[in-house]
Structure formats: structure tokens, C-alpha cells
Design an enzyme around this catalytic site. Structure first.
Site, short mmCIF file in Angstrom:
data_model
loop_
_atom_site.label_atom_id
_atom_site.label_comp_id
_atom_site.label_asym_id
_atom_site.label_seq_id
_atom_site.Cartn_x
_atom_site.Cartn_y
_atom_site.Cartn_z
N SER A 271 0.84 -1.20 0.00
CA SER A 271 0.00 0.00 0.00
C SER A 271 0.88 1.25 0.00
O SER A 271 1.99 1.24 0.55
CB SER A 271 -0.85 -0.03 1.27
OG SER A 271 -1.39 1.24 1.52
N TYR B 196 -1.48 -1.48 10.78
CA TYR B 196 -1.80 -2.06 9.47
C TYR B 196 -0.66 -1.75 8.48
O TYR B 196 -0.13 -2.64 7.81
CB TYR B 196 -3.13 -1.48 8.94
CG TYR B 196 -3.26 -1.50 7.44
CD1 TYR B 196 -3.54 -2.68 6.77
CD2 TYR B 196 -3.06 -0.33 6.69
CE1 TYR B 196 -3.63 -2.70 5.39
CE2 TYR B 196 -3.16 -0.34 5.32
CZ TYR B 196 -3.44 -1.52 4.67
OH TYR B 196 -3.52 -1.53 3.30
N LYS C 221 2.46 -4.13 6.43
CA LYS C 221 2.83 -4.09 5.01
C LYS C 221 4.34 -3.86 4.86
O LYS C 221 5.00 -4.51 4.06
CB LYS C 221 2.07 -2.98 4.28
CG LYS C 221 0.57 -3.18 4.19
CD LYS C 221 0.20 -4.35 3.29
CE LYS C 221 -1.29 -4.56 3.18
NZ LYS C 221 -1.63 -5.87 2.59
C1 UD1 Z 1 -6.59 4.81 3.89
C2 UD1 Z 1 -5.39 4.33 4.66
C3 UD1 Z 1 -4.52 3.49 3.78
C4 UD1 Z 1 -5.30 2.37 3.18
C5 UD1 Z 1 -6.48 2.93 2.41
C6 UD1 Z 1 -7.36 1.79 1.93
C7 UD1 Z 1 -4.82 5.98 6.40
C8 UD1 Z 1 -3.84 7.01 6.86
N1 UD1 Z 1 -4.61 5.44 5.20
O1 UD1 Z 1 -6.15 5.74 2.90
O2 UD1 Z 1 -3.46 2.97 4.53
O3 UD1 Z 1 -4.48 1.62 2.32
O4 UD1 Z 1 -7.28 3.74 3.28
O5 UD1 Z 1 -8.21 2.24 0.94
O6 UD1 Z 1 -5.78 5.70 7.08
N2 UD1 Z 1 -12.40 11.30 4.05
C9 UD1 Z 1 -13.42 12.12 4.42
N3 UD1 Z 1 -14.54 11.57 5.00
C10 UD1 Z 1 -14.68 10.23 5.20
C11 UD1 Z 1 -13.62 9.37 4.80
C12 UD1 Z 1 -12.49 9.93 4.24
O7 UD1 Z 1 -13.35 13.34 4.25
O8 UD1 Z 1 -15.72 9.81 5.75
C13 UD1 Z 1 -11.20 11.86 3.38
C14 UD1 Z 1 -9.90 11.61 4.10
O9 UD1 Z 1 -9.64 12.61 5.04
C15 UD1 Z 1 -8.91 11.60 2.93
C16 UD1 Z 1 -9.72 11.04 1.75
O10 UD1 Z 1 -11.08 11.22 2.12
O11 UD1 Z 1 -8.53 12.91 2.60
C17 UD1 Z 1 -9.48 9.57 1.51
O12 UD1 Z 1 -9.65 8.83 2.70
P1 UD1 Z 1 -9.74 7.23 2.71
O13 UD1 Z 1 -10.69 6.76 1.67
O14 UD1 Z 1 -10.00 6.80 4.11
O15 UD1 Z 1 -8.29 6.76 2.24
P2 UD1 Z 1 -6.83 7.14 2.81
O16 UD1 Z 1 -6.92 7.75 4.14
O17 UD1 Z 1 -6.12 7.90 1.75
#
Ligand code: UD1
Length: 334
Positions: free
Chosen positions: A124, A148, A152
Site C-alpha cells: 500500500s 496495518y 505491510k
Molecule cells: C486509507 C489508509 C490506507 C489504506 C487505504 C485503503 C490511512 C492514513 N490510510 O487511505 O493505509 O491503504 O485507506 O483504501 O488511514 N475522508 C473524508 N470523509 C470520510 C472518509 C475519508 O473526508 O468519511 C477523506 C480523508 O480525510 C482523505 C480522503 O477522504 O482525505 C481519503 O480517505 P480514505 O478513503 O480513508 O483513504 P486514505 O486515508 O487515503
């Protein structure tokens, strides 16, 4: 050529099985169904018109693995199986280390016994921690912020040590950016139970009315609209990357890591607005506090994967949003 796919009924695993079968490979799946359903096997078969061998076993079970290797002439393995929820890993680190490391060690030991020394591993972009600059290249420093991610990174290290001890191994480490979307048939995709942690599954549950309102975690990041930027990649493109990686490891020995991303960054609001537009639905959202551990922006330099594997992502953000919703809309019609 026969490929063993661990975790083959999961989100990325199932799409990869489809692409492998379409490319002419035979597929054997091992999955304990801890986070997926057995019907996925029949959906893979329906999409491709081909048969899959399915073993409902845990990858930690070495005797089950030995049985699979005895009953099948496996040429290479793709290892997806593992726990993957960041938040849960912080609460239950021992469970994550035990499961993710034990399963990988069991798998590698049995592969070694059967002299099957070709593996593609599901890593990842989380292994880059907080990158100092963008886009992210494979030679950037590695660090993690949760158990997690650490599993990896540890497994990447195990694979490198293994290759250094025995150059007959051939290993591809695939570092995924943010996989979303679904197969265009609508038969396989992602729709986790409960309240999702990741953005796209959350957006989908607001679109279907299961949840009221999306929380956007922060609008004061250093990005074009203040919300977090990520490299979203269509899961079918990602799956095709695995087929290219399998071709590479069947041909050449070595141990190398590849970014599987598009190279483009989209913000939370870009994704929300695109989803609304292409699916003609409303997504209510509210700006919330930043989520702990999140970074401003993260996107890949995917040029090494293009150079070495001949792979690049082709599907755009519109298609990702359309296919992701299509899967959920079709779920009750299967
Ligand atoms: C996360 C994990 C990553 C994992 C991936 C799986 C972390 C730091 N990283 O990535 O290790 O491999 O998921 O897909 O946790 N967001 C919102 N509202 C929400 C959910 C997310 O605003 O309800 C925003 C987050 O702040 C971020 C973006 O959406 O900016 C993407 O978030 P997310 O889909 O959770 O992925 P990552 O955090 O990039």
C-alpha cells in the site's frame, strides 16, 4: 499457467481473478471468507465464463496450503489475504501482526517447500508515511503511522530478505494508491457492512440513503480546495496491473516495488462533485475536524510501473464513480 490468489473473493482480489482468467490464466482461490462472500466465486465465473477452484481455508493453515499445492500445479501466487482496516489495527495491533505476518510466513514457507518462488504482494502507498514531496516515487523513504501499515512494511522487508537469501525468487511488491470503482457488470465491487472508514464507500451509503451526511475531514489542507487530495484508481486498472506483474515475475527473477496509481490527485470535494454529476444524485456533506493521521495530499509517480511492467491506468474519475454506484444499485438484482 496456474495462479494461486489468496484473498481472491475480496474487493481487489476478485477483480484480479477476472483479469487473470480473461488473460488466459487458470485461477485457484484460497479465502476464509472473513470479510467476503462465497457467491463472489460464482460471479467471477459468470463474468468470465470460466471455472475457478475455490478453497475455503485460512492462509495461516499450512496443511491446507500444502493440500492446495499438492492438488494444483501452481506457477505463481498473488497474496491479498490480510486484515486491512487502519483504525481497527490501532485498537487491535496484536491481532493485525499475528494474522498478517503469520499468514504471509506460512504462505512463503509452503511456497518454498514446493519450490514455487514467484509472488506478487499486495502492499500500500501507506508505506510512504508522510512524503516530503510529490509525486511519490518508489525510492522515497518508507515509514508508517499505524499497525496495518507496519505489517505491510515488515512484509516488504521479509520479501527482500528472502530474495537476498535465494535469488531464485521472483517478487513484485505492488503499492496501491486509493482503489475505488467496480467491475462494469455490477456483479463484483465494494460495499462494506456498517459505517465505512474510507471515502468512496461512505459516499455510496449517503447516495443510497443508508447514511444521512458525509463528514468531510478538514477543509484547511494545503490543496486546491482545502480538502485532502488522493490518487484514486479504478479497481479494474489495478487488477490489470497484477496481470502485468505476474507476466514480469514469471519471466524475470528479482525483487522490486511498483506504484500502482494514476498519477493524478483529486480532492474529497472533487470526488463528491463528480459522483453527484455522473450519477445524478445528491450527496449531503458537512465539513468536520481533520482526521488524525491524514495528510494533505498523496499521489503516485506511476512511471516506473509503465517502464518495467508496461502498465498504466486508463480509466478516469467519472468511470470510477459511475461503476462504484452501479455495483451497489445492482446488488439486490443478483
Ligand atoms: C486509507 C489508509 C490506507 C489504506 C487505504 C485503503 C490511512 C492514513 N490510510 O487511505 O493505509 O491503504 O485507506 O483504501 O488511514 N475522508 C473524508 N470523509 C470520510 C472518509 C475519508 O473526508 O468519511 C477523506 C480523508 O480525510 C482523505 C480522503 O477522504 O482525505 C481519503 O480517505 P480514505 O478513503 O480513508 O483513504 P486514505 O486515508 O487515503
Amino acid at each position: 499457467m496456474k495462479i494461486l490468489v489468496t484473498g481472491g473473493t475480496g474487493f481487489i482480489g476478485s477483480h484480479t481473478c477476472v483479469e487473470l482468467l480473461d488473460a488466459g490464466y487458470e485461477v485457484v482461490i484460497i479465502d476464509n471468507l472473513s470479510n467476503s462472500k462465497k457467491e463472489v466465486v460464482s460471479y467471477i465465473e459468470r463474468i468470465t465464463g470460466k471455472k475457478v477452484s475455490f478453497y475455503e481455508n485460512d492462509v495461516c493453515d499450512k496443511d491446507a496450503l500444502r493440500k492446495i499445492f499438492n492438488e494444483n500445479n501452481i506457477d505463481a501466487v498473488i497474496h491479498f489475504a490480510g486484515y486491512k482496516a487502519v483504525g481497527e489495527s490501532v485498537l487491535k495491533p496484536l491481532m493485525y501482526y499475528r494474522n498478517n505476518l503469520d499468514s504471509t510466513l506460512s504462505l512463503l514457507e509452503v511456497m518454498d517447500e514446493f519450490k514455487v518462488k514467484k509472488i506478487a504482494f499486495s502492499s500500500s502507498a501507506t508505506v510512504y508515511g508522510k512524503p516530503n514531496s510529490l509525486p511519490i516515487r518508489e525510492d522515497f523513504p518508507l515509514s508508517t503511522t499505524n499497525p496495518y501499515g507496519t505489517t505491510k512494511l515488515i512484509i516488504e522487508g521479509i520479501l527482500r530478505d528472502l530474495y537476498n537469501s535465494d535469488n531464485d525468487w521472483s517478487i513484485a511488491i505492488l503499492r496501491y494508491f486509493n482503489p475505488i470503482g467496480a467491475h462494469s457488470s455490477g456483479l463484483i465491487g465494494e460495499n462494506p457492512n456498517g459505517i465505512p472508514n474510507n471515502l468512496m464507500p461512505y459516499i455510496i451509503k449517503v447516495a443510497t440513503g443508508e447514511l444521512d451526511c458525509l463528514g468531510v475531514f478538514g477543509n484547511d489542507y494545503d490543496t486546491h480546495d482545502g480538502t485532502g487530495v488522493r490518487d484514486y484508481i479504478h479497481v479494474v486498472d489495478l487488477a490489470k496491473g497484477h496481470v502485468k506483474a505476474i507476466k514480469k515475475i514469471l519471466k524475470d527473477n528479482g525483487c522490486d516495488a511498483y506504484n500502482l496509481g494514476t498519477g493524478k490527485g483529486y480532492s474529497v470535494l472533487d470526488l463528491v462533485n463528480t459522483f453527484k454529476k455522473v450519477n445524478d444524485v445528491d450527496i449531503k456533506y458537512q465539513i468536520k475536524e481533520r482526521r488524525k493521521g491524514d495528510i494533505d495530499a498523496c499521489y503516485a509517480d506511476p512511471s516506473y510501473a509503465y517502464e518495467k511492467l508496461g502498465w498504466k491506468a486508463l480509466k478516469d474519475i467519472n468511470e470510477m464513480c459511475k461503476d462504484a454506484y452501479n455495483y451497489v444499485k445492482k446488488e439486490d438484482r443478483k
